[in-house]
Design an enzyme around this catalytic site. Structure first.
Site: not given
Length: 492
Positions: A232, A269
């Site tokens: 990620e 994020c």
């Protein structure tokens, strides 16, 4: 080392080798799903029992508020228990049986298929979630639930917390009867490289920067036997404000955006880093009014503070943007250590399109870019150049047709949010936390939600196998009563 391969392993190739070999010989893949579920629940209980001291350490190392960190401990324990439930329920195995049929061409034998553990997993932890995406975070929980031992690479932003969490985890696993080797910790850049290259490691889970993730991804692919790398990485999480929504509730949208992109210093994020709003709608004025009261916050590390200041200054130095907020330069160590103030960069669609690479670069911290568009054609052109993101958001009025916009954003985002904000990722069976490059390296997978377990599993099919060698999940009569598909029909 004692307990489950020791609480921590010194950095370097020798330490990594010991941890990886212990993981490979742990035998966790032979444990029952019920045993693994019980171990996950023991980890959750241990984490909660040591909550006070863990939060204090995390606060000291990350500068995040104790309230936020306390909530993150609760989330992390919930994740561990969630994957205990996933393991017990059993549908993740995709158990499938087809009976022999001599009438098909070619004739069909007895076929039985399921997913099995992939092998030892390396987990690289995140800086911004010192619990939920760290030693006992989502990657670790899903890997253990799948039946894979885990070697954790500690993040340098919170080393003391990582060691303490690993220590309590090892003790909890030992007390719960887990085998040695199923969880261990390594530290240091050298250890991280050696871990990805170690022949006993079968997969890697990573949360971090595009640059760091890409370097490790390339190492994983360059091995003699390449392994999956589930990274990620970077995400700008675009938001589209429609004209009707701006006219209807500009002030509320401005407040919501500021709350989202400044939350915990913009270190999520899923932070909305790019917003498309109609020009001359009053939205930017409303945003400026709300931003005036938004607090500054010290970021996770001095390095991140410096990088944020440099990124914000690069935007502010352009003569084709408007800057709302205070951009602090990072000229000295003293300034780098200070709190970072929220910043909004305002630019028109034509400028955005002409310099798309600049404006599509993620700036980690409390900064967002607002792109003004004149009409649907400009908006469509701007949305058309977006890269992969974890999320995309549509702020619209209730009676608007947003189907075309939804279709466009669905092509670049793993989760599309309507009339909400993307920060905050629920723990749920239907959750998807992923997206195409550069948000992740494997767009078909997720790092949050039940199907995160799928990353650490691989299929095995048995043809005309005797009952004595079949896993219980595939035996006649479904003795474990798990969800299965038999001759095309779902059942239990």
């Amino acid at each position: 080392m004692g307990g489950a391969a020791g609480a921590a392993v010194a950095g370097g190739a020798a330490g990594v080798d010991a941890a990886a070999r212990a993981a490979a010989s742990s035998g966790i893949e032979s444990a029952s799903r019920e045993e693994r579920a019980a171990w996950l629940e023991a980890l959750a209980a241990a984490l909660e029992a040591d909550r006070g001291e863990l939060v204090a350490i995390a606060h000291r190392e990350t500068h995040l508020s104790e309230t936020r960190l306390d909530g993150e401990v609760t989330r992390t324990a919930a994740q561990l228990r969630f994957f205990a439930g996933v393991a017990r329920e059993g549908s993740y195995l995709e158990a499938t049986l087809d009976s022999p049929d001599p009438t098909t061409i070619p004739p069909r034998p007895d076929l039985r298929r399921m997913l099995r553990p992939l092998g030892p997993v390396a987990v690289f932890t995140a800086s911004n979630f010192p619990f939920a995406f760290s030693v006992l975070g989502n990657d670790t929980a899903s890997a253990l639930a799948a039946g894979c031992a885990v070697v954790v690479k500690a993040h340098p932003g919170h080393p003391e917390l990582s060691r303490r969490t690993a220590g309590l985890a090892v003790a909890a696993l030992a007390s719960a009867g887990a085998p040695d080797g199923i969880l261990s910790l390594v530290e240091g850049v050298e250890a991280g490289v050696a871990l990805v290259q170690h022949p006993s490691i079968a997969a890697v889970g990573f949360t971090g920067s595009v640059r760091g993730g890409r370097a490790l991804f390339d190492l994983a692919c360059a091995r003699r036997a390449p392994i999956p790398f589930y990274g990620e990485l970077g995400s700008i999480n675009p938001v589209v404000v429609t004209p009707a929504a701006a006219q209807e509730r500009a002030a509320d949208l401005a407040a919501g955006l500021v709350g989202s992109f400044t939350r915990d210093g913009g270190q999520y994020c899923t932070k909305p880093g790019l917003v498309f709003a109609p020009s001359d709608s009053g939205f930017v004025d409303a945003l400026a009014s709300v931003l005036a009261d938004a607090p500054a916050q010290r970021l996770l590390t001095d390095g991140m503070s410096g990088a944020f200041a440099d990124g914000a200054s690069a935007f502010a130095g352009r003569d084709d943007v408007e800057v709302i907020g205070t951009v602090r330069a990072s000229d000295t160590d003293v300034e780098v250590a200070e709190a970072s103030s929220p910043v909004v960069i305002v630019v028109e669609a034509a400028t955005f399109l002409a310099s798309r690479e600049d404006f599509l670069a993620e700036c980690f911290g409390p900064l967002t870019v607002v792109v003004g568009y004149a009409d649907s054609a400009e908006l469509s052109a701007a949305v058309g150049v977006l890269e992969g993101s974890l999320t995309a958001t549509i702020q619209h009025a209730g009676d608007e047709d947003v189907a075309p916009l939804t279709d466009a954003l669905s092509r670049i985002a793993g989760r599309v949010v309507f009339n909400g904000w993307p920060t905050g990722v629920a723990i749920a069976w239907a959750q998807h936390h992923g997206g195409s490059w550069p948000s992740t390296t494997a767009s078909v997978h997720t790092s949050v939600g039940a199907s995160a377990i799928r990353r650490f599993l691989t299929p095995i099919a048995y043809q005309d196998a005797p009952q004595s060698v079949l896993p219980a999940e595939l035996q006649d009569g479904n003795p474990l009563r798990i969800p299965r598909r038999e001759n095309g029909a779902l059942g239990a």
